[in-house]
Design an enzyme around this catalytic site. Sequence first.
Site, short mmCIF file in Angstrom:
data_model
loop_
_atom_site.label_atom_id
_atom_site.label_comp_id
_atom_site.label_asym_id
_atom_site.label_seq_id
_atom_site.Cartn_x
_atom_site.Cartn_y
_atom_site.Cartn_z
N PRO A 67 7.68 31.82 13.82
CA PRO A 67 8.13 30.48 13.43
C PRO A 67 9.64 30.33 13.51
O PRO A 67 10.16 29.22 13.44
CB PRO A 67 7.62 30.33 11.99
N GLU A 75 3.84 39.07 6.41
CA GLU A 75 5.20 38.54 6.22
C GLU A 75 6.09 38.75 7.44
O GLU A 75 7.30 38.58 7.36
CB GLU A 75 5.84 39.19 4.99
N ARG A 95 -2.39 26.39 33.48
CA ARG A 95 -2.59 25.10 34.16
C ARG A 95 -1.60 24.90 35.29
O ARG A 95 -1.82 24.08 36.18
CB ARG A 95 -2.45 23.96 33.16
N ASP A 145 0.87 14.88 33.71
CA ASP A 145 0.60 14.96 32.28
C ASP A 145 1.83 14.61 31.45
O ASP A 145 2.96 14.70 31.92
CB ASP A 145 0.16 16.38 31.90
#
Length: 238
Positions: free
Chosen positions: A89, A116, A154, A169
Amino acid sequence: MRFDVLTLFPEIFTGYLGESLLNKAIDKRLVEAHVHNLRDWANDKHNRVDDRPFGGGPGMVIRAQPVVEAIEQIQPRGNKPGRLILLSPQGKTLNQPLVEELSQQERLTMICGRYEGFDQRVIDLLQPEEISLGDFVLNGGEVAAMAIIDSVIRLIPGVLGDEQSAVDDSFSEGNRLLEFPQYTRPREYRGLNVPEVLLGGNHQEILAWRKQQSLEKTKMRRADLLDQHSDDAHENKR
């Protein structure tokens, strides 16, 4: 392209690798996917890969030794070490331009975190590229690894039935804005009709309508993309 995924829960990928476009791409040998169990590199009899954090605090931290030694053994197994990614993150946010960049690589090696996170020495020693799906926290990096694989394949020639799909897209190379609305049969459903412009066969009118719809949808939902699109267009003219 070759994908290597290092995870504490390899069984999560069993169903994923056997379905849809990814499975077809693997069958056509356009893609290789190798999932590695981090516990295979544990160096104690209990196969532990985590421990309590120094300094105290909640949860457990993944130890440096199994991760570093796993990567040292996995990277030589392909023709090239590949681009090393740690799903975190704290990493830079995944977006379509980054996906396009990753799709140019021959190999991606991804490390999935849990608990963690990692002992900082994993990052200090391996110097991975940290990538995040956004400003939120998942239980682990496996979903993020799947998102990278799904978005990257893709763009590999031969994976999609029509490669123009990936160009048009939302956020993509041919359209950095949101994609225009799409319709299919029937022409009328519960009082809602397909726009007449799409039925007339005039491709220039259809193109103009789709461009306008894309702009209007982006203005309504993601106005920030219009500013970015304007900056990119200005840069390209220089």
